[in-house]
Every structure is written in structure tokens, then in C-alpha cells.
Scaffold this motif. Structure first.
Motif, PDB file in Angstrom:
ATOM      1  N   LEU A 172     -90.569   6.217  35.476  1.00 45.59           N
ATOM      2  CA  LEU A 172     -89.253   6.731  35.868  1.00 45.59           C
ATOM      3  C   LEU A 172     -88.766   7.857  34.962  1.00 45.59           C
ATOM      4  O   LEU A 172     -87.631   8.321  35.115  1.00 45.59           O
ATOM      5  N   THR A 173     -89.611   8.308  34.043  1.00 42.11           N
ATOM      6  CA  THR A 173     -89.198   9.350  33.109  1.00 42.11           C
ATOM      7  C   THR A 173     -88.690  10.593  33.835  1.00 42.11           C
ATOM      8  O   THR A 173     -87.719  11.227  33.412  1.00 42.11           O
ATOM      9  N   ALA A 174     -89.338  10.935  34.952  1.00 45.20           N
ATOM     10  CA  ALA A 174     -88.963  12.139  35.697  1.00 45.20           C
ATOM     11  C   ALA A 174     -87.823  11.898  36.689  1.00 45.20           C
ATOM     12  O   ALA A 174     -87.393  12.830  37.364  1.00 45.20           O
ATOM     13  N   SER A 175     -87.326  10.685  36.758  1.00 43.27           N
ATOM     14  CA  SER A 175     -86.242  10.380  37.687  1.00 43.27           C
ATOM     15  C   SER A 175     -85.010  11.213  37.342  1.00 43.27           C
ATOM     16  O   SER A 175     -84.566  11.237  36.194  1.00 43.27           O
ATOM     17  N   PRO A 176     -84.422  11.898  38.330  1.00 42.27           N
ATOM     18  CA  PRO A 176     -83.199  12.671  38.040  1.00 42.27           C
ATOM     19  C   PRO A 176     -82.057  11.785  37.564  1.00 42.27           C
ATOM     20  O   PRO A 176     -81.196  12.234  36.796  1.00 42.27           O
ATOM     21  N   TYR A 177     -82.049  10.512  37.980  1.00 39.82           N
ATOM     22  CA  TYR A 177     -81.000   9.601  37.525  1.00 39.82           C
ATOM     23  C   TYR A 177     -81.118   9.332  36.028  1.00 39.82           C
ATOM     24  O   TYR A 177     -80.115   9.275  35.311  1.00 39.82           O
ATOM     25  N   ILE A 178     -82.349   9.188  35.549  1.00 41.93           N
ATOM     26  CA  ILE A 178     -82.572   8.959  34.129  1.00 41.93           C
ATOM     27  C   ILE A 178     -82.257  10.223  33.333  1.00 41.93           C
ATOM     28  O   ILE A 178     -81.649  10.170  32.257  1.00 41.93           O
ATOM     29  N   GLN A 179     -82.644  11.371  33.867  1.00 47.58           N
ATOM     30  CA  GLN A 179     -82.366  12.618  33.171  1.00 47.58           C
ATOM     31  C   GLN A 179     -80.863  12.850  33.029  1.00 47.58           C
ATOM     32  O   GLN A 179     -80.377  13.257  31.973  1.00 47.58           O
ATOM     33  N   GLU A 180     -80.126  12.573  34.097  1.00 45.92           N
ATOM     34  CA  GLU A 180     -78.671  12.739  34.031  1.00 45.92           C
ATOM     35  C   GLU A 180     -78.048  11.687  33.112  1.00 45.92           C
ATOM     36  O   GLU A 180     -77.065  11.971  32.407  1.00 45.92           O
ATOM     37  N   LEU A 181     -78.614  10.480  33.120  1.00 43.63           N
ATOM     38  CA  LEU A 181     -78.109   9.439  32.236  1.00 43.63           C
ATOM     39  C   LEU A 181     -78.305   9.834  30.779  1.00 43.63           C
ATOM     40  O   LEU A 181     -77.416   9.615  29.942  1.00 43.63           O
ATOM     41  N   ARG A 182     -79.442  10.429  30.459  1.00 43.35           N
ATOM     42  CA  ARG A 182     -79.702  10.876  29.087  1.00 43.35           C
ATOM     43  C   ARG A 182     -78.677  11.935  28.671  1.00 43.35           C
ATOM     44  O   ARG A 182     -78.219  11.953  27.522  1.00 43.35           O
ATOM     45  N   GLU A 183     -78.322  12.815  29.585  1.00 46.15           N
ATOM     46  CA  GLU A 183     -77.327  13.837  29.277  1.00 46.15           C
ATOM     47  C   GLU A 183     -75.954  13.194  29.029  1.00 46.15           C
ATOM     48  O   GLU A 183     -75.208  13.622  28.136  1.00 46.15           O
TER      49      GLU A 183
END
Length: 203
Positions: free
Chosen positions: A165-176
Motif C-alpha cells: 500500500l506504499t503507493a496508495s494515494p490515501y497513504i501518501q496524503e495521510l503522510r502529508e
């Protein structure tokens, strides 16, 4: 055992190379247009359209991983959301415009908890532990808990998710979001910002 099996099935869905096929029907609509929309950046964007013929419509394509999508009629004020997998999916609009889908394991998982995720007693930790490889989990963590948990707890839960799930946009936005939350924690130096004064000049 059930959670392990469910996680395995969802993971298989995410890596399916066959793509998706949506066979749809709309009660009371013999013609018109229906649009397939993708949710990203907190908005819905139309990515495909289909002509309704004798109450039937179809879509086909491929997703990198299960994610939140929506279907909307041309003349409808609201869309109807669902999780789209690379699978054979049936989508049935009832006469009142509500949507029911079958065939998406991710949608089944999402539907099983969608009415509970905003409750104070929803066990997000248990849900993450039970479904670490599902993008549904990533979405719920981002959409329903990024404003309810602190950055340390959010990061801890995000780190428990599967590496697929590293590339998941949800995870990327969560990291931000986590990064932003850390800059405004109690005790941190307030970041610079600009606002208009009473005369409208930037200050």
C-alpha cells in the motif's frame, strides 16, 4: 482464520491482472448517460462514461489497486460511491437512485463498516490489524481518523499497513497530514503565515 483468509482474498484482488468489468442496470432509465468517477484529492473526477441502452450500461478497465470510485447519472445531483476492484462487478441502480454493487471484495469490506467508522467505539486498531493489506483500511484511516488521532498514533497505524500500500494515494496524503500535524503540535514554534489586515493588506 477468517481475517487471514479475507486479507489474502483482498490482496489477490489488488494484484489481479484481468481488470474490471462493470455490468450495470438502472431501474426506470431506458436511456441517458452514466459516468464513472475516481476519488482523489478529496474530489471526484470523471474518468469514463457509458451510454444507457434499454436500462443497461457497461464499463471496463483496470485499476492499480482497489480504490473509491463513484457512478453518477448525467442529470443526478449526487453520485453513488463504491470500492472498485479488478473483478466482474454488477451495479444496480434502484428507482430512487441508490446503488448496490456485487463482486468487489473491497466494497464488501467497506460496506460492512461504513456505518460504524465514525462511531467513538470503532476499533480502528483492530481493523488495521485484521486488514493491513487492504486499501479500504488505508482509506478509512485517512478519511475518518486523520482528524481524530494525533500524529504519533496515525504514524504507528500507518506503519502497520502492508508494504503493497506504499503507493496508495490515501497513504501518501495521510503522510502529508501527519507531517503537517507535527508542525503545529503543542510546544512547536508556530509556522509563518500571512493574513489580510482590516484594510485587506497582507500582514
Amino acid at each position: 482464520m477468517f481475517f487471514v483468509l479475507a486479507a489474502s482474498l483482498l490482496s489477490a484482488c489488488q494484484t489481479s491482472g484481468k481488470g474490471y468489468r462493470i455490468s450495470g442496470s438502472a431501474e426506470g432509465k431506458e436511456s441517458g448517460m452514466v459516468y464513472l468517477q475516481q476519488f482523489r484529492n478529496k474530489m471526484y473526477f470523471t474518468i469514463d462514461s457509458s451510454t444507457i441502452q434499454e436500462g443497461k450500461f457497461k464499463f471496463k478497465g483496470k485499476v492499480d489497486m482497489p480504490a473509491l470510485y463513484a457512478l453518477q447519472f448525467k442529470d443526478a445531483e449526487e453520485n453513488q460511491t463504491f470500492f472498485l476492484d479488478n473483478a466482474e462487478i454488477t451495479a444496480v441502480f434502484s428507482a430512487d437512485g441508490t446503488l448496490k454493487t456485487e463482486g468487489s471484495l473491497s466494497q464488501d469490506l467497506y460496506q460492512s463498516v461504513v456505518d460504524q467508522v465514525d462511531e467513538d467505539d470503532f476499533d480502528i486498531k483492530g481493523f488495521v490489524a485484521a486488514h493491513p493489506a487492504s486499501n479500504v483500511t488505508a482509506y478509512i484511516l485517512y478519511r475518518n481518523f486523520s482528524w481524530r488521532l494525533g500524529p504519533d498514533e496515525l504514524e504507528n497505524l500507518a506503519n502497520q499497513l502492508d508494504s503493497s500500500l506504499t503507493a496508495s494515494p490515501y497513504i501518501q496524503e495521510l503522510r502529508e497530514i501527519i507531517s503537517t500535524l507535527r508542525t503545529v503540535e503543542i510546544g512547536k514554534t508556530a509556522p509563518d503565515f500571512t493574513l489580510p489586515d482590516p484594510e485587506g493588506n497582507p500582514f
